[in-house]
Design a protein around this motif. Sequence first.
Motif, PDB file in Angstrom:
ATOM      1  N   LYS A  47       0.860  -1.185   0.000  1.00  0.00           N
ATOM      2  CA  LYS A  47       0.000   0.000   0.000  1.00  0.00           C
ATOM      3  C   LYS A  47       0.893   1.232   0.000  1.00  0.00           C
ATOM      4  O   LYS A  47       1.837   1.313   0.797  1.00  0.00           O
ATOM      5  CB  LYS A  47      -0.903  -0.006   1.234  1.00  0.00           C
ATOM      6  CG  LYS A  47      -1.886   1.135   1.285  1.00  0.00           C
ATOM      7  CD  LYS A  47      -2.834   0.969   2.466  1.00  0.00           C
ATOM      8  CE  LYS A  47      -3.889   2.063   2.457  1.00  0.00           C
ATOM      9  NZ  LYS A  47      -4.870   1.875   3.536  1.00  0.00           N
ATOM     10  N   THR A  51      -1.596   1.870  -8.453  1.00  0.00           N
ATOM     11  CA  THR A  51      -2.316   1.635  -7.203  1.00  0.00           C
ATOM     12  C   THR A  51      -3.812   1.901  -7.379  1.00  0.00           C
ATOM     13  O   THR A  51      -4.221   2.751  -8.161  1.00  0.00           O
ATOM     14  CB  THR A  51      -1.779   2.525  -6.062  1.00  0.00           C
ATOM     15  OG1 THR A  51      -1.857   3.897  -6.443  1.00  0.00           O
ATOM     16  CG2 THR A  51      -0.349   2.167  -5.717  1.00  0.00           C
ATOM     17  N   ASN A  52      -4.609   1.168  -6.629  1.00  0.00           N
ATOM     18  CA  ASN A  52      -6.073   1.296  -6.707  1.00  0.00           C
ATOM     19  C   ASN A  52      -6.564   2.427  -5.802  1.00  0.00           C
ATOM     20  O   ASN A  52      -5.766   3.197  -5.266  1.00  0.00           O
ATOM     21  CB  ASN A  52      -6.750  -0.042  -6.380  1.00  0.00           C
ATOM     22  CG  ASN A  52      -6.537  -0.494  -4.949  1.00  0.00           C
ATOM     23  OD1 ASN A  52      -6.126   0.263  -4.080  1.00  0.00           O
ATOM     24  ND2 ASN A  52      -6.825  -1.759  -4.682  1.00  0.00           N
ATOM     25  N   GLY A  86      -4.884   2.743  -2.553  1.00  0.00           N
ATOM     26  CA  GLY A  86      -3.428   2.841  -2.593  1.00  0.00           C
ATOM     27  C   GLY A  86      -2.735   1.493  -2.658  1.00  0.00           C
ATOM     28  O   GLY A  86      -1.519   1.407  -2.547  1.00  0.00           O
ATOM     29  N   GLN A  87      -3.482   0.424  -2.877  1.00  0.00           N
ATOM     30  CA  GLN A  87      -2.928  -0.933  -2.875  1.00  0.00           C
ATOM     31  C   GLN A  87      -2.432  -1.340  -4.262  1.00  0.00           C
ATOM     32  O   GLN A  87      -2.967  -0.900  -5.284  1.00  0.00           O
ATOM     33  CB  GLN A  87      -3.982  -1.922  -2.401  1.00  0.00           C
ATOM     34  CG  GLN A  87      -4.460  -1.647  -1.003  1.00  0.00           C
ATOM     35  CD  GLN A  87      -5.689  -2.461  -0.641  1.00  0.00           C
ATOM     36  OE1 GLN A  87      -6.474  -2.841  -1.486  1.00  0.00           O
ATOM     37  NE2 GLN A  87      -5.847  -2.704   0.651  1.00  0.00           N
ATOM     38  N   PHE A  88      -1.429  -2.219  -4.266  1.00  0.00           N
ATOM     39  CA  PHE A  88      -0.893  -2.765  -5.512  1.00  0.00           C
ATOM     40  C   PHE A  88      -0.432  -4.196  -5.286  1.00  0.00           C
ATOM     41  O   PHE A  88      -0.229  -4.628  -4.154  1.00  0.00           O
ATOM     42  CB  PHE A  88       0.278  -1.915  -6.028  1.00  0.00           C
ATOM     43  CG  PHE A  88       1.523  -2.072  -5.200  1.00  0.00           C
ATOM     44  CD1 PHE A  88       2.488  -3.008  -5.540  1.00  0.00           C
ATOM     45  CD2 PHE A  88       1.719  -1.304  -4.063  1.00  0.00           C
ATOM     46  CE1 PHE A  88       3.625  -3.176  -4.773  1.00  0.00           C
ATOM     47  CE2 PHE A  88       2.854  -1.454  -3.280  1.00  0.00           C
ATOM     48  CZ  PHE A  88       3.808  -2.386  -3.644  1.00  0.00           C
TER      49      PHE A  88
END
Length: 79
Positions: free
Chosen positions: A22, A47-48, A51-53
């Motif tokens: 994140k 990132t989504n 903020g995650q990847f």
Amino acid sequence: MFFSLVTTSTFAQTGNKKISGKIVNQTSEPLVGAIVRIKGNTKGVITNTQGQFSIQTPNDKSTLQISMIGYKDLEVNLN
């Protein structure tokens, strides 16, 4: 401003390593649309909304390159 990175990893049978994390700013707000790449590789992810990847790395000694408009780029060694 800067990035804060939290990662988890798992190994696949192919020898690749899956890195998930994140990206947040200094006030711990997620950074949406940050680009996460493996140094020396053309593959990358964005990132989504949280903020995650998640990205596959070829080995344990990879370096993540993280960039976003308005922020200083960051390199993180995974070893």
